[in-house]
Design an enzyme around this catalytic site. Structure first.
Site, PDB file in Angstrom:
ATOM      1  CG  HIS A 366      35.690  67.305  36.824  1.00  0.00           C
ATOM      2  ND1 HIS A 366      36.507  67.205  37.917  1.00  0.00           N
ATOM      3  CD2 HIS A 366      35.070  68.508  36.910  1.00  0.00           C
ATOM      4  CE1 HIS A 366      36.411  68.318  38.623  1.00  0.00           C
ATOM      5  NE2 HIS A 366      35.550  69.125  38.040  1.00  0.00           N
ATOM      6  NE  ARG A 473      32.691  71.794  35.734  1.00  0.00           N
ATOM      7  CZ  ARG A 473      31.425  71.502  36.039  1.00  0.00           C
ATOM      8  NH1 ARG A 473      30.504  71.479  35.109  1.00  0.00           N
ATOM      9  NH2 ARG A 473      31.090  71.227  37.285  1.00  0.00           N
ATOM     10  NE  ARG A 509      35.762  76.170  36.824  1.00  0.00           N
ATOM     11  CZ  ARG A 509      35.350  74.971  37.241  1.00  0.00           C
ATOM     12  NH1 ARG A 509      34.783  74.845  38.417  1.00  0.00           N
ATOM     13  NH2 ARG A 509      35.503  73.922  36.483  1.00  0.00           N
ATOM     14  CD  GLU A 607      35.608  75.283  43.599  1.00  0.00           C
ATOM     15  OE1 GLU A 607      34.868  74.388  43.199  1.00  0.00           O
ATOM     16  OE2 GLU A 607      36.421  75.861  42.866  1.00  0.00           O
ATOM     17  CG  ASN A 630      30.165  69.302  42.025  1.00  0.00           C
ATOM     18  OD1 ASN A 630      29.048  69.088  42.454  1.00  0.00           O
ATOM     19  ND2 ASN A 630      30.396  69.719  40.793  1.00  0.00           N
ATOM     20  NE  ARG A 641      34.663  66.553  41.936  1.00  0.00           N
ATOM     21  CZ  ARG A 641      34.471  67.766  41.408  1.00  0.00           C
ATOM     22  NH1 ARG A 641      34.961  68.837  42.010  1.00  0.00           N
ATOM     23  NH2 ARG A 641      33.791  67.926  40.322  1.00  0.00           N
ATOM     24  CB  CYS A 678      27.745  76.539  39.636  1.00  0.00           C
ATOM     25  SG  CYS A 678      29.364  76.735  40.380  1.00  0.00           S
TER      26      CYS A 678
END
Ligand code: PEP
Ligand code: MG
Length: 758
Positions: A366, A473, A509, A607, A630, A641, A678
């Site tokens: 992030h 976010r 979100r 996701e 992601n 990640r 996104c």
């Protein structure tokens, strides 16, 4: 053996230099396996040599002087094969090489184990014995285990030292260039400003105070001890009320006894009187206590070391909240830290942040996403440096190649300043596309939205001419506070975003914390945080948080009606239905309170692989889908990640990811629902072409690369994109797919936007 191994590693970790650490290893191993000699050879890559760097049992005068050609001798064979060699009579082996003066003539048995870090052989750990024999399996296993544990420490040590240099007075030429992973493209020149994680004893820097401050630091620690004791007894009473048995509460009594003991306080005060600031004094005293506990053989008492650490970190949290650490950020701030968080980015005053360097993290963390959102270059996952060494240094951050230049020369500075200038020129040219549609040369239009979250990002998003926000976010306002923001606080924040984008849609979100997004006031200690309590799982378990957030969003949309809401990390239909039920409740409450708003469109993020397979069933229940590539990539490929060690395995062009994306598009369209993407893929020129061809209705991305992607779309044909997609679907490897696509972009004259490091 395990005990010995632990002890050696512990001592190695405490060593002041790599040569001291290596000496500890050879001494420890020789004693542990009761053998006649133990040595370590490391590889000097620059010179193509194997260098003796430590020994116990051979001639110590030759340390640093015995230099064998790469591949020479039995050591060379271990390096070449990258596996252990256990030889009963070394001298009769065809590869044996005698080195005069080393003193190995009388040694017969040889066991060499390679030291390997990230598939790379760094050197060899060897034991020898006078007696002709093969070392047994237990000895071999011991050496392999030790070597595997040492490899990271040695790799780190090598990057930091000039141990392999013959002339030790010279600094290795490459020490001024640090290499990591590209987290956000771009180039920045600025001054390092360190961020320390809060309440983390390890990160407390050493700081000397003048005599005049000693009294106030003592008063501070005394207040901290009292406040922590109050907090702990409050916690104990609370837990008792929950009916926990007496033994479970015993830990709190231990904490209280330590806090109230005169000696603990006195030891800290003594350190302060020696000129240490309170935080540093606490760190020193805690370290002493911890090492005393760790020396104890009894497992139960050993564990108490972690209690002392926990307690001290609570005291530290108090000290840090009291210390009004006035942070002066340089004009051109490069934030540097072991783990720079999005909240730390948000703390830098507007206009001052130019770059980010974080030891932890990779291009999909992030922190990388937020840096890209702000258009700030970032280099992550750097090995071989302690961040404290960079404090106040002048740095160049090359976010394209993942490199950092320390204290650059005037010539280097000039070179990079020219590059920054060229970048600005290119950006200016792209600005002419701001109000033009994202439409291919053969007339196919796609929507382009921005991802946002940090407030400075909103202006940037408006400047690039986005058609709306595809992902807002909401975590950031939660991360920059010290408790959950109230409904009204949230309403004001959301209202600002909705107003800035009035007449354009804004997809908000719901709270997606967990994984690498932590809240200081809501600690989650999990072994596998990315597989744990994350996103919708937390908010469904805490409807009071979820409802407040939904209500705040709805109230914020009054009179604007441009709000859409989506739910993250969904893995089942039951979660969708529960989220929808809670939404209906919030909506009815807000309407009943007299707020006049239309029902917003509701969507679900796809996701996790489970959601891919249920995409149609999900699409049936909501208004739109949005792929979070992601996370989808991380969960499909089982690659964290955030972990730099496996960053090379994380690839959104993996054929499995491409197929999953196509499946989601088809499922949404079967239900006549729109589907966007996104994740960071949308911001990658190569991926954007493929996503366009797949039929995504919208791409949502951070503002930094927005106009470049629009430029590519406007200079491409949909027919060509579809042909390329068809071809890559026959390919088995992500790297081949990228090469193929890059070549296709080059061929149509669009290669200029290909980012290094992709
Ligand atoms: C994603 O997972 O692709 C996404 C957009 O959400 P985040 O990066 O915030 O997890
Ligand atoms: Mg996600």
């Amino acid at each position: 053996m395990l005990k010995i191994l632990r002890r050696i590693i512990q001592e190695v970790n405490a060593a002041q230099s790599l040569s001291e650490a290596l000496a500890i290893v050879v001494n420890g191993v020789k004693q542990a396996v009761q053998t006649d000699a133990c040595s370590i050879f490391l590889i000097d890559e620059m010179k193509g040599e194997q260098v003796l760097v430590a020994t116990n049992g051979l001639n110590p005068a030759l340390i640093g002087k015995v230099r064998l050609k790469l591949g020479e001798g039995l050591i060379g064979l271990v390096v070449e094969r990258a596996e252990p060699m256990n030889i009963g009579h070394a001298a009769s082996h065809p590869n044996y090489v005698h080195y005069p003066g080393l003193g190995e003539e009388h040694l017969t048995a040889f066991l060499g184990v390679p030291i390997i870090h990230q598939r790379h052989v760094l050197g060899v750990l060897i034991i020898y014995q006078v007696k002709e024999r093969c070392f047994d399996e237990a000895e071999e296993a011991f050496l392999i285990t030790l070597s595997a544990q040492l490899s990271g420490i040695i790799a780190h040590g090598l990057a930091m030292s000039n141990l392999l240099e013959q002339d030790h007075s010279k600094t290795p030429s490459n020490q001024n260039v640090l290499t990591g992973i590209s987290g956000s493209p771009g180039i920045a020149i600025g001054k390092a400003h360190l961020v320390y994680p809060l309440a983390d004893l390890k990160s407390v820097p050493e700081r000397k105070i003048p005599e005049a401050e000693i009294e106030s630091e003592i008063a501070l620690i005394e207040a901290a001890l009292v406040a922590t004791a109050l907090l702990i007894s409050g916690l104990r009473d609370n837990i008792k009320k929950h009916g926990l048995p007496e033994e479970e509460c015993a830990l709190f009594d231990v904490y209280l006894r330590i806090l109230e003991s005169k000696s603990f306080a006195q030891e800290i005060i003594t350190e302060i009187k020696l000129g240490n600031w309170a935080q540093g004094a606490l760190k020193i005293v805690t370290a002493k206590h911890i090492s005393r506990f760790e020396e104890i053989e009894d497992i139960y008492l050993k564990e108490r070391a972690s209690d002392v650490r926990d307690l001290s970190e609570r005291i530290l949290a108090y000290l840090q909240s009291r210390k009004s650490d006035v942070r002066v950020f340089p004009e051109q701030t490069i934030l540097v830290g072991d783990e720079v968080t999005p909240a730390a980015l948000a703390e830098v005053p507007e206009g001052k942040l130019v770059g980010v360097i974080s030891i932890k993290g990779s291009s999909n963390s992030h922190i990388a996403i937020f840096a890209r959102g702000l258009g700030v270059p970032a280099v992550l996952g750097i090995e071989g440096i302690k961040t404290a060494q960079l404090e106040d240094e002048e740095l160049i951050v090359d976010g394209y190649y993942g490199q950092v230049y320390r204290s650059p020369s005037a010539a280097l500075r000039h070179e990079f300043t020219t590059l920054i200038h060229q970048e600005h020129e290119f950006d200016k040219q792209l600005e002419t596309l701001r109000d033009l549609p994202a439409e291919t040369m053969d007339g196919y239009a796609i929507k382009m939205y921005v991802n946002t979250g940090l407030s400075p990002d909103i202006d940037r998003s408006l400047n690039v001419g986005a058609e709306g926000v595809g992902l807002y976010r909401t975590e950031i306002p939660f991360m920059t506070r010290d408790c959950f923001p109230s409904e009204e606080e949230q309403r004001l924040i959301y209202r600002q975003v909705l107003t800035a984008f009035a007449n354009k849609s804004v997809v908000m979100r719901t709270l997606d914390i967990g994984g690498d997004k932590k809240l200081a006031y809501f600690p989650l200690a999990e072994d596998n945080p990315f597989l744990g309590w994350r996103g919708i799982r937390i908010t469904l378990d805490h409807p009071e948080l979820f409802l407040v957030q939904l209500r705040a969003m709805l109230q914020a949309a009054e009179g604007l009606d441009n709000l859409q809401i989506m739910f993250p990390m969904v893995t089942s239909i039951a979660e969708v239905e529960e989220a929808l039920r809670l939404f209906r409740q919030a909506f009815q409450e807000v309407i009943a309170e007299g707020v006049v708003i239309k029902k917003p469109l509701l969507g679900v993020m796809i996701e996790v692989p489970a959601a891919v397979y249920q995409a149609q069933a999900i699409a049936k229940r909501v208004d739109f889908l949005s792929v979070g590539s992601n996370d989808l990539t991380q969960y499909l490929l089982a690659v964290d990640r955030n972990n730099a060690r496996v960053a090379n395995l994380y690839n959104s062009l993996h054929p499995a990811v491409l197929r999953a994306l196509m499946q989601v598009v088809a499922a949404a369209h079967r239900e006549n629902k729109k589907v966007s993407i996104c994740g960071e893929m949308a911001n990658d020129p190569v991926c954007a072409i493929l996503l366009l061809a797949m039929g995504f209705d919208a791409l949502s991305m951070n503002s930094a690369g927005f106009l470049q992607i629009k430029w590519i779309i406007r200079n491409f044909r949909m027919q060509h994109a579809k042909k390329l997609l068809e071809e890559v679907l026959h390919m088995d490897d992500a790297i081949d797919i990228r090469c193929y696509m890059e070549q296709a972009l080059e061929e149509v004259g669009l290669g200029g936007v290909l980012r290094a490091g992709n």
